[in-house]
Motif scaffolding. Structure first.
Motif, PDB file in Angstrom:
ATOM      1  N   GLY A 169      31.184  36.395  45.711  1.00 21.74           N
ATOM      2  CA  GLY A 169      32.124  35.342  46.100  1.00 21.74           C
ATOM      3  C   GLY A 169      32.534  35.445  47.552  1.00 21.74           C
ATOM      4  O   GLY A 169      32.639  36.547  48.101  1.00 21.74           O
ATOM      5  N   ILE A 170      32.740  34.298  48.172  1.00 24.77           N
ATOM      6  CA  ILE A 170      33.263  34.233  49.542  1.00 24.77           C
ATOM      7  C   ILE A 170      34.405  33.228  49.546  1.00 24.77           C
ATOM      8  O   ILE A 170      34.252  32.090  49.097  1.00 24.77           O
ATOM      9  N   ASP A 171      35.556  33.650  50.054  1.00 22.62           N
ATOM     10  CA  ASP A 171      36.745  32.810  50.067  1.00 22.62           C
ATOM     11  C   ASP A 171      36.759  31.880  51.268  1.00 22.62           C
ATOM     12  O   ASP A 171      36.319  32.240  52.366  1.00 22.62           O
ATOM     13  N   VAL A 172      37.316  30.694  51.063  1.00 20.41           N
ATOM     14  CA  VAL A 172      37.613  29.763  52.142  1.00 20.41           C
ATOM     15  C   VAL A 172      39.068  29.347  51.981  1.00 20.41           C
ATOM     16  O   VAL A 172      39.451  28.795  50.937  1.00 20.41           O
ATOM     17  N   ALA A 173      39.881  29.651  52.972  1.00 20.21           N
ATOM     18  CA  ALA A 173      41.298  29.303  52.898  1.00 20.21           C
ATOM     19  C   ALA A 173      41.471  27.796  53.042  1.00 20.21           C
ATOM     20  O   ALA A 173      40.797  27.155  53.854  1.00 20.21           O
ATOM     21  N   LEU A 174      42.373  27.228  52.262  1.00 19.45           N
ATOM     22  CA  LEU A 174      42.622  25.790  52.360  1.00 19.45           C
ATOM     23  C   LEU A 174      43.075  25.396  53.753  1.00 19.45           C
ATOM     24  O   LEU A 174      42.766  24.305  54.233  1.00 19.45           O
ATOM     25  N   ASN A 175      43.796  26.285  54.426  1.00 19.84           N
ATOM     26  CA  ASN A 175      44.256  25.972  55.778  1.00 19.84           C
ATOM     27  C   ASN A 175      43.084  25.783  56.734  1.00 19.84           C
ATOM     28  O   ASN A 175      43.164  24.991  57.678  1.00 19.84           O
TER      29      ASN A 175
ATOM     30  N   ARG B 174      22.520  35.458  51.145  1.00 15.90           N
ATOM     31  CA  ARG B 174      22.068  36.738  51.705  1.00 15.90           C
ATOM     32  C   ARG B 174      22.628  37.904  50.905  1.00 15.90           C
ATOM     33  O   ARG B 174      21.934  38.888  50.624  1.00 15.90           O
ATOM     34  N   LEU B 175      23.895  37.785  50.524  1.00 17.26           N
ATOM     35  CA  LEU B 175      24.530  38.862  49.757  1.00 17.26           C
ATOM     36  C   LEU B 175      23.918  39.008  48.370  1.00 17.26           C
ATOM     37  O   LEU B 175      23.629  40.127  47.922  1.00 17.26           O
ATOM     38  N   ALA B 176      23.724  37.880  47.669  1.00 15.79           N
ATOM     39  CA  ALA B 176      23.183  37.947  46.311  1.00 15.79           C
ATOM     40  C   ALA B 176      21.767  38.509  46.309  1.00 15.79           C
ATOM     41  O   ALA B 176      21.417  39.350  45.462  1.00 15.79           O
ATOM     42  N   ASP B 177      20.944  38.059  47.250  1.00 11.32           N
ATOM     43  CA  ASP B 177      19.570  38.572  47.319  1.00 11.32           C
ATOM     44  C   ASP B 177      19.568  40.065  47.609  1.00 11.32           C
ATOM     45  O   ASP B 177      18.812  40.836  46.993  1.00 11.32           O
ATOM     46  N   ALA B 178      20.427  40.468  48.539  1.00  6.36           N
ATOM     47  CA  ALA B 178      20.481  41.893  48.895  1.00  6.36           C
ATOM     48  C   ALA B 178      20.960  42.723  47.708  1.00  6.36           C
ATOM     49  O   ALA B 178      20.414  43.802  47.428  1.00  6.36           O
TER      50      ALA B 178
ATOM     51  N   LEU C 187      25.787  47.367  50.162  1.00  4.87           N
ATOM     52  CA  LEU C 187      26.238  46.018  50.497  1.00  4.87           C
ATOM     53  C   LEU C 187      27.089  46.005  51.765  1.00  4.87           C
ATOM     54  O   LEU C 187      27.246  44.966  52.411  1.00  4.87           O
ATOM     55  N   GLU C 188      27.625  47.156  52.115  1.00  4.28           N
ATOM     56  CA  GLU C 188      28.534  47.238  53.259  1.00  4.28           C
ATOM     57  C   GLU C 188      27.892  46.684  54.525  1.00  4.28           C
ATOM     58  O   GLU C 188      28.494  45.908  55.276  1.00  4.28           O
ATOM     59  N   ASN C 189      26.635  47.053  54.774  1.00  5.77           N
ATOM     60  CA  ASN C 189      25.960  46.594  55.987  1.00  5.77           C
ATOM     61  C   ASN C 189      25.695  45.091  55.952  1.00  5.77           C
ATOM     62  O   ASN C 189      25.716  44.418  56.998  1.00  5.77           O
ATOM     63  N   VAL C 190      25.451  44.549  54.765  1.00  7.44           N
ATOM     64  CA  VAL C 190      25.214  43.100  54.656  1.00  7.44           C
ATOM     65  C   VAL C 190      26.508  42.342  54.923  1.00  7.44           C
ATOM     66  O   VAL C 190      26.521  41.307  55.600  1.00  7.44           O
ATOM     67  N   PHE C 191      27.608  42.860  54.399  1.00  9.52           N
ATOM     68  CA  PHE C 191      28.908  42.250  54.685  1.00  9.52           C
ATOM     69  C   PHE C 191      29.151  42.200  56.200  1.00  9.52           C
ATOM     70  O   PHE C 191      29.565  41.172  56.741  1.00  9.52           O
TER      71      PHE C 191
ATOM     72  N   GLN D 212      34.715  38.704  51.609  1.00 10.90           N
ATOM     73  CA  GLN D 212      33.422  38.703  50.939  1.00 10.90           C
ATOM     74  C   GLN D 212      33.542  39.706  49.790  1.00 10.90           C
ATOM     75  O   GLN D 212      33.895  40.866  50.017  1.00 10.90           O
ATOM     76  N   VAL D 213      33.220  39.258  48.581  1.00  8.65           N
ATOM     77  CA  VAL D 213      33.526  40.067  47.404  1.00  8.65           C
ATOM     78  C   VAL D 213      32.330  40.107  46.456  1.00  8.65           C
ATOM     79  O   VAL D 213      31.684  39.082  46.212  1.00  8.65           O
ATOM     80  N   PHE D 214      32.059  41.309  45.939  1.00  3.54           N
ATOM     81  CA  PHE D 214      31.138  41.425  44.816  1.00  3.54           C
ATOM     82  C   PHE D 214      31.930  41.891  43.611  1.00  3.54           C
ATOM     83  O   PHE D 214      32.502  42.985  43.601  1.00  3.54           O
ATOM     84  N   GLY D 215      31.985  41.029  42.589  1.00  4.39           N
ATOM     85  CA  GLY D 215      32.646  41.394  41.344  1.00  4.39           C
ATOM     86  C   GLY D 215      31.589  41.815  40.341  1.00  4.39           C
ATOM     87  O   GLY D 215      30.747  41.006  39.930  1.00  4.39           O
ATOM     88  N   SER D 216      31.613  43.069  39.947  1.00  8.90           N
ATOM     89  CA  SER D 216      30.594  43.596  39.048  1.00  8.90           C
ATOM     90  C   SER D 216      30.964  43.354  37.595  1.00  8.90           C
ATOM     91  O   SER D 216      32.146  43.330  37.223  1.00  8.90           O
ATOM     92  N   ALA D 217      29.945  43.190  36.760  1.00 12.76           N
ATOM     93  CA  ALA D 217      30.173  43.031  35.321  1.00 12.76           C
ATOM     94  C   ALA D 217      30.741  44.299  34.705  1.00 12.76           C
ATOM     95  O   ALA D 217      31.216  44.272  33.569  1.00 12.76           O
ATOM     96  N   THR D 218      30.704  45.410  35.410  1.00 16.65           N
ATOM     97  CA  THR D 218      31.325  46.635  34.921  1.00 16.65           C
ATOM     98  C   THR D 218      32.819  46.686  35.223  1.00 16.65           C
ATOM     99  O   THR D 218      33.516  47.593  34.761  1.00 16.65           O
TER     100      THR D 218
END
Length: 1146
Positions: A529-535, A139-143, A234-238, A251-257
Motif C-alpha cells: 500500500g501507498i498512502d495519498v493524503a487528501l490534502n 515496483r514494490l509488489a514485483d520486488a 524491501l528497504e532498498n526498494v522503498f 509505503q507499507v507492506f502488510g503481511s498475511a502473517t
C-alpha cells in the motif's frame, strides 16, 4: 435629548378583545391618512422632528384600541423597507464601490471559469498524481514476490539473527507490564535517530524501515522471524521509490502473517491502553486481499450454547463483521430448530458502518434455547445467497457457521444447493470448550471449499475470524497477473498521523512451488500500500478562482466522497473508513441523485439545477442555482465534479505591474493606517511558502508584512495571483473609506461599524475601534455572512448567534450588533460577477427603538393620534407595546428585532424559544418551510458506562454457588474462564471496554455520532397575510409580511392572554439521533457499483488444506500460570497453539 418617562398607560381600557374587528375589514383611510412618500427613498427617522420621538399614549377616556388593519401594517412595512434601504444606500456603498472598480478597470482582468476545461484538467492532474503512486506500487509488489521466492526458509532461525527497527520497542521498554519485557526479548532492535518532517506530520528516519507486529503475535516465532528476514530487502526498494518520487508518503507492506513493514521509519503511535492494531484488519488491507464478498453468518443458538460459549459467539460475529468493507454484502441469522435473521434485515445488505452497527446490536440479543438444526440454518443461508432480486456483490459467496458442535453433516442440503459446482464456500467455527466430535464440522468445510476453525477462548477470536481471507485469496493468486490490479480505497484515518488518506493497494502473491513439478503456491503473501493524503489531492484543485461558493468534489463507486468541502469528520475510528455519501454531504434531491448515478457510471455530464444549500454555520438554508459538471478520473474508480454558481463564471485577476502602486496599496495594510482607514483583516491563505501561519489574525498580518519586506509580490516562492488580488483589494476598499465612510457620522444612524469584504481576502472594518468586537471569520470564503450575501439578493440580516442553553446577550456599551450585508454585483462588458460584499453593523438597542417608531402611527407633521370618547383607534408597536407584539424575524426563523424590551437579550434565538405559539402559526401558514437532514460526522460525549460492577465487560461471571460446586471447577466453562483470565492478565484486552478507543486516540473524550439537523427557510407565501391563532378566548390575531429586498419577516400579533393555547414547540437546535431507520433504508438502497472484476473461482485451486485447530501463541506468563495450576492438581486442557498459517512455511 432625553426621552421623558411614560406617565400614561398604553394598554387598552375596557374589554377590547371581544370588540376587535376582523383585520383588514375596517374603513379605508381617508384623504388625510399617511401615504407612502414618492421619490427616492430616504431614512424616515431623519425627517421626523425631535418631538415625535416622544412616546405616545392613549388619550384620556379613549374607548378602545383595535388591532391594526392590514393596510396600516403594510404601510409600516414600507417604512421599514425604506429606512433599511436608505441607510444601506448611504453607508453600504454598493454603487460607489461599483464606480471604484470601474475607475480601476486597468488594474485587473476579467477571467472566465470554463467548467468542462477546468474539471478535465483537475481530473488529469489527479490521475497523474495517482499514476506515479501506481508505478511505485508495482515496483514494490514485483520486488516483494521475487525476494520471497528467492528466500530460503530457516527452521532454526533465532531472534538475535534478525536486525530491524521495532516501531513499538520504545513504548514497550517504557511499559513495565509489556509482554516483551516479561519475556526479555532477544531481538536485535535498532536504535534510530529521527527528524521532524512536516510532510508526514511526524518524526521520521529516511534510511530505515520500521516494523510493527500485533500485540497478540509472538515476535520470536519461526514464521515471524523468516518474514522479517526476507522483507528486509524491501528497504532498498522503498528508498529508491522515494528517490524517483520525493512526494511519496507512507509505503507499507502488510503481511498475511500480521507483520507490517513501512517506510520511512517512525516510532509507532501506541495508545496508552492496549494496541489492537493489526494490519490485516485495516480497510486498505481487506480491500486489497480479496474480491468483494456475499456473506451469510449463521449462529447456533440451541440450548447447549449457553453462558460463556454464547458470549464467545457474539464477540466472534462482531469481529467477523469488522473484516468486511463497503464492497461486501452480509446478513446474520440465528438458528436452532428454525432459522431467523437476528435483525430487521431480511436479505443481504451492504456491509457499511451503519448496517454493521445494527447487526452488532442485534447479535447481543441472541438467546440460547431449543435443539440444534443445522439444516434450517444452511437452508436459510443458501436461500439468502440465491436471492437475485436485491443488490449484492455477486462475488465470493460464503456461509460462516458458528456452533459448539453437532453430529449432522446435512449432506442433502449441500447436494441440493451447492454441489457439484460448489459456488458457495462454507466456513465452520467450533466455539468454546467442549467434548463434541468436530469431524462433521471439518467435513462441511472441506466438502465446500472452505475452512474449519476452532475458537476455544477469547484469545483466538481475532486471529481466526480474519484468516478466511487467505482462502478467498487463492483464486487471485492463481489468476496471476490478471489479478494484479491496483485498487484505491475509501477515505480513512491514517494510523501514523497523516490525517485523512486514500491508499492504493496491490496484492502480493507467493510465487514459490512446494516441490519440483508440484502445483504453484496459492497463498497471498500480503498487500502493498501507498498512502495519498487528501490534502495533496486538494492542492491540485482551484481554490480561490471558483469564488466562495464554488468547489470541487470527487466520489467513488459507492457514492462516498473523496473530496468535498463538507467532508469534515469531527472524530475518526481507526477500525472503520470515513464513509460520507455525496447525498449526505449535500442536501439530497432528485437532481443530485441523477448526478451521482451518472458519476458512478463513469460518465461525463453538465447540469444546471435549483437546489437547497446549507449555510456554513448550519443555521440557514438557501434556495440557489448551481452548475454541476463532472468527468471520470481515468485509471481509478473515482469521478470528479465541479460546482459553480452562475455569478462565479467570471472572476477578477489583478494586474499590478506598477510597483509604485503596489507599494502605495501595501501601505494600507500597515497597522499605522488603521486609525484613519479602518482595520484590515487579511484571509489566512498560503500567499508564500515561507509565510508562517497563525490562528491570530494580528500575528498573521505581522508575519505577512515582515515577509513582504523581504520579497516582492512577483516572487517565485509566492502565489502571484493571491498576492496581487490581495493588494488590489486593499487599495479598492481604502478608496471606499475615502469616498464614503470617512465623512459620515455613524452615530447619527445608530451604526456600530461599516465593512467590506472581498474575494481577494480583505475584510476592512471602519472605524478601527469596531474591530475589537468583530467576530466574523477573517477568511471571507469561510464567513457565513459573505457566502449567504452572494447567494441572496438584497440585504441579508444576521443577528448574533445565541444558543438556547447559553445566557442571554449582555447589552452593555452598545457592543451588540446586527450585521446587514449585500453583494456588490459588477457588469463589465456583459460579464457579471460579484467580487465583494459590503454592509453595516446596527446598534441593537438603538435600532430596536427605531423599529418601534417606524411601526407606529406617527406622521411627519401630525401630532400623535388621539382617541376621543367616540373615536376608535388602531394599536401600534410603540404606544401599545404592552398588548401588541411586533418583531422582525429572519429567513431562518431567528429573532432580529422586537418592540418588547425584555426580548432584546433574546435577539439571535430561534423564535420558537421566544414565542412558540406564534412561530408554530407562522410555520403552519406556510411562511416557513422545514428542512431536516442528518450530520453523520458529528462528535458526541461518550455515553456513561452501564452498571457492570467490578466484572470485566462481556465475560461470564460465575456465581458463588458455582464456586462451591466441585463439578463446576472441572467443567469446560471453568477452564475457559481461567484461560481468559490468564490471557486478560497478559494482554489486558479482556478488561478493555472499547476496542475502538484502544486502537484510536486514547485521549479522545468524544465519539462519532449522528446528529439530526433542522433548518427553516421562507415558504411559498410572499404577500401580506392576516390570520388568527384559534383557541377560544385565548385566540390571537396576527399579521405577517415579507420585507422587500431583505431576508426579514415583519410580524405583528396580539400578545397572548393565557398559556393554555401553547401547543407543540418547533425545534431548530440539532439533536442526537440514530439517523434514519436503517431497516427502511435498506429496502431502497442507493445506487452503487462494485469493482468490475471478481476473482472467486479457479479450476486449479487446491482445497485440501481446509481445517485446523485454534491458534494462539502462549507467552511465558501463560505457561508459568498453567504450570502452577498443574501443581495444584487441576488437570489443564491442552493449550491451543497459535502460529501463522501452517502452509506459509516454504
Amino acid at each position: 435629548m432625553a426621552v421623558p418617562a411614560r406617565t400614561c398607560g398604553a394598554s387598552r381600557p375596557g374589554p377590547a378583545r371581544t370588540a376587535l374587528p376582523w383585520p383588514g375589514r375596517g374603513p379605508r383611510p381617508g384623504p388625510g391618512a399617511r401615504r407612502p412618500p414618492s421619490g427616492p427613498p430616504r431614512p424616515l427617522l431623519l425627517l421626523l422632528p425631535p418631538l415625535l420621538l416622544l412616546p405616545l399614549c392613549a388619550a384620556p377616556g379613549a374607548s378602545a384600541y383595535s388591532f391594526p388593519q392590514q393596510h396600516t401594517m403594510q404601510h409600516w412595512a414600507r417604512r421599514l423597507e425604506q429606512e433599511i434601504d436608505g441607510v444601506m444606500r448611504i453607508f453600504g456603498g454598493v454603487q460607489q464601490l461599483r464606480e471604484i472598480y470601474k475607475d480601476n478597470r486597468n488594474l485587473f482582468e476579467v477571467q472566465e471559469n470554463e467548467p468542462q476545461k477546468l474539471v478535465e484538467k483537475v481530473a488529469g492532474d489527479i490521475e497523474s498524481l495517482l499514476d506515479r503512486k501506481v508505478q511505485a506500487l508495482k515496483r514494490l509488489a514485483d520486488a516483494a514476490e521475487n525476494f520471497q521466492k528467492a528466500h530460503r526458509w530457516q527452521d532454526n532461525i533465532k531472534e538475535e539473527d534478525i536486525l530491524y527497527y521495532d516501531a513499538k520497542a520504545d513504548a514497550e521498554l517504557d511499559d513495565p507490564e509489556s509482554e516483551d519485557v516479561e519475556r526479555g526479548s532477544k531481538a536485535s532492535t535498532l536504535r534510530l535517530d529521527f527528524v521532524e518532517d512536516s510532510n508526514f506530520k511526524n518524526k521520521v528516519n529516511y534510511s530505515y524501515t520500521a516494523v510493527q507486529i500485533p500485540t497478540d503475535i509472538y515476535k520470536g516465532s519461526t514464521v515471524i522471524l523468516n518474514e522479517l528476514n526476507w522483507t528486509e530487502a524491501l528497504e532498498n526498494v522503498f528508498i529508491e521509490n522515494r528517490r524517483q518520487d520525493p512526494t511519496l508518503l507512507w509505503q507499507v507492506f502488510g503481511s498475511a502473517t500480521g507483520v507490517t513493514r513501512y517506510y520511512p521509519a517512525t516510532p509507532w503511535r501506541a495508545p496508552k491502553k492496549i494496541d489492537l492494531y493489526d494490519v490485516r484488519r485495516r480497510p486498505w488491507y481487506i480491500q486489497g486481499a480479496s474480491s468483494p464478498k456475499d456473506m451469510v453468518i449463521i449462529v447456533d443458538v440451541s440450548g447447549s450454547v449457553s453462558g460463556l460459549t454464547l458470549k464467545l459467539m457474539k464477540t466472534s460475529v462482531c469481529e467477523m463483521l469488522d473484516t468486511l468493507s463497503d464492497d461486501d454484502y452480509v446478513n446474520v441469522a440465528s438458528f436452532n430448530e428454525k432459522a431467523q435473521p437476528v435483525s430487521c434485515f431480511t436479505h443481504l445488505v451492504q456491509a457499511n458502518v451503519r448496517n454493521k452497527k445494527v447487526f452488532k446490536e442485534a447479535v447481543q440479543g441472541m438467546v440460547a434455547k431449543g435443539t440444534t438444526g443445522y439444516k434450517a440454518g444452511f437452508e436459510y443461508a443458501f436461500d439468502q445467497l440465491q436471492n437475485s432480486n436485491i443488490t449484492r456483490a455477486n462475488c465470493n459467496k460464503m456461509i460462516m457457521m458458528f456452533t459448539d458442535g453437532g453430529e449432522d453433516r446435512v449432506q442433502d442440503v449441500f447436494e441440493k444447493y451447492n454441489w457439484p459446482n460448489r459456488t458457495v464456500r462454507v466456513f465452520t467455527f467450533s466455539v468454546g470448550q467442549h467434548n463434541y466430535d468436530v469431524t462433521p464440522l471439518q467435513w462441511m468445510a472441506c466438502a465446500n471449499k472452505g475452512y474449519y476453525f476452532e475458537i476455544p477462548s477469547i484469545g483466538a477470536i481475532r486471529i481466526n475470524t480474519q484468516e478466511y481471507l487467505d482462502v478467498l485469496g487463492r483464486p487471485m493468486v492463481l489468476a496471476g497477473k490478471e489479478a494484479k490490479q491496483v485498487q484505491w480505497t475509501n477515505v480513512y484515518e491514517d494510523a501514523l498521523g497523516l490525517g485523512l488518506v486514500v491508499t492504493g493497494t496491490l496484492p502480493v502473491f507467493n510465487l514459490t512451488q512446494d516441490g519440483p513439478g508440484e502445483k504453484k503456491n496459492q497463498l497471498i503473501l500480503g498487500v502493498m500500500g501507498i498512502d495519498v493524503a487528501l490534502n495533496d489531492i486538494k492542492r491540485l484543485t482551484p481554490n480561490y478562482t471558483l469564488g466562495a461558493n464554488g468547489y470541487v468534489f470527487a466520489i467513488d463507486l459507492n457514492g462516498y466522497v473523496l473530496l468535498h468541502p463538507n467532508l469534515k469528520p469531527q472524530t475518526t475510528n481507526f477500525r472503520e473508513p470515513v464513509t460520507l455519501d455525496f447525498l449526505d454531504a449535500e442536501l439530497e434531491d432528485e437532481n443530485k441523485e441523477e448526478i451521482r448515478r451518472s458519476m458512478i457510471d463513469g460518465n461525463k455530464g453538465h447540469k444546471q439545477i435549483r437546489t437547497l444549500v446549507k449555510s456554513l454555520d448550519e443555521r440557514y438554508v438557501d434556495e440557489v442555482m448551481r452548475n454541476y459538471t463532472w468527468v471520470p478520473i481515468r485509471s481509478t474508480n473515482y469521478s470528479l465534479g465541479l460546482v459553480l454558481p452562475p455569478y462565479s463564471t467570471f472572476y477578477l485577476q489583478a494586474n499590478l505591474s506598477d510597483q509604485i502602486l503596489q507599494v502605495k496599496y501595501f501601505e494600507f495594510l500597515l497597522p499605522s493606517s488603521f486609525e484613519s482607514e479602518g482595520h484590515v483583516f487579511i484571509a489566512p491563505r498560503e500567499y508564500c511558502k515561507d509565510l508562517n501561519a497563525s490562528d491570530n489574525n494580528t500575528e498573521f498580518l505581522k508575519n505577512f508584512i515582515e515577509l513582504m519586506e523581504k520579497v516582492t509580490p512577483d516572487s517565485k516562492q509566492c502565489n502571484n495571483f493571491l498576492l496581487h488580488n490581495l493588494i488590489l483589494d486593499t487599495g479598492i476598499t481604502q478608496q471606499l473609506v475615502e469616498r464614503v465612510w470617512r465623512d459620515q457620522d455613524l452615530n447619527t444612524y445608530s451604526l456600530l461599524a461599516v465593512f467590506a469584504a472581498t474575494d481577494g481576502g480583505i475584510t476592512r472594518v471602519f472605524p478601527n475601534k469596531a474591530a475589537d468586537d468583530w467576530t466574523e471569520n477573517p477568511e471571507p470564503f469561510n464567513a457565513s455572512f459573505y457566502r449567504r450575501s452572494l447567494d441572496n439578493h438584497g440585504y441579508v440580516f444576521k443577528p448574533p448567534h445565541q444558543d438556547a442553553l447559553l445566557r442571554p446577550l449582555e447589552l452593555e456599551n452598545d457592543t451588540v450588533g446586527i450585521l446587514v450585508s449585500t453583494a456588490v454585483e459588477l457588469s463589465l462588458g456583459g460579464r457579471t460577477l460579484r467580487p465583494a460584499v459590503v454592509g453595516v453593523k446596527l446598534d441593537l438597542e438603538a435600532w430596536a427603538e427605531k423599529f418601534k417608531v417606524l411601526a407606529s402611527n406617527r406622521t411627519h407633521q401630525d401630532q400623535p393620534q388621539k382617541c376621543g370618547p367616540s373615536s376608535h383607534c388602531e394599536m401600534d408597536c410603540e404606544v401599545n407595546n404592552e398588548d401588541l407584539l411586533c418583531v422582525l424575524i429572519d429567513d431562518g426563523g431567528f429573532l432580529v428585532l422586537s418592540n418588547q424590551n425584555h426580548q432584546w437579550d433574546q435577539v439571535g434565538r430561534f423564535f420558537s424559544e421566544v414565542d412558540a405559539n406564534l412561530m408554530l402559526a407562522l410555520y403552519n401558514n406556510s411562511f416557513y418551510t422545514r428542512k431536516e437532514s442528518y450530520d453523520y460526522q458529528a462528535a458526541c460525549a461518550p455515553q456513561p458506562p452501564g452498571n457492570l460492577g467490578a466484572a470485566p465487560r462481556g465475560v461470564f461471571v460465575p456465581t458463588i454457588a458455582d464456586f462451591l460446586n466441585l463439578a463446576w471447577w472441572t467443567s469446560a466453562a471453568a477452564w475457559s474462564l481461567f484461560q481468559q483470565l490468564l490471557y486478560g492478565l497478559i494482554y489486558h484486552s479482556w478488561f478493555q471496554a472499547d476496542p475502538a478507543e484502544a486502537e484510536g486516540n486514547p485521549e479522545a473524550r468524544e465519539s462519532s455520532c449522528v446528529m439530526k439537523q433542522t433548518q427553516y427557510y421562507f415558504g411559498s407565501v410572499n404577500a401580506s397575510y392576516n390570520a388568527i391563532i384559534d383557541c377560544g378566548n385565548c385566540s390571537r390575531l396576527f399579521h405577517a409580511q415579507r420585507l422587500t429586498n431583505t431576508n426579514l419577516l415583519f410580524v405583528v400579533a396580539e400578545k397572548p392572554l393565557c398559556s393554555q393555547c401553547e401547543g407543540g414547540r418547533l425545534l431548530q437546535k440539532e439533536t442526537h439521533s440514530d439517523g434514519p431507520e436503517q431497516c427502511e433504508l435498506v429496502q431502497r438502497p442507493r445506487y452503487r457499483r462494485g469493482p468490475h472484476i471478481c476473482f472467486d473461482y479457479n479450476a486449479t485451486e487446491d482445497t485440501s488444506d481446509c481445517g485446523r485447530g485454534a491458534s494462539f501463541p502462549p507467552s511465558l506468563g501463560v505457561l508459568v500460570s498453567l504450570q502452577l495450576l498443574l501443581l495444584l492438581g487441576l488437570p489443564p486442557r491442552p493449550q491451543p497453539q497459535v502460529h501463522a498459517h501452517a502452509s506459509r512455511r516454504v
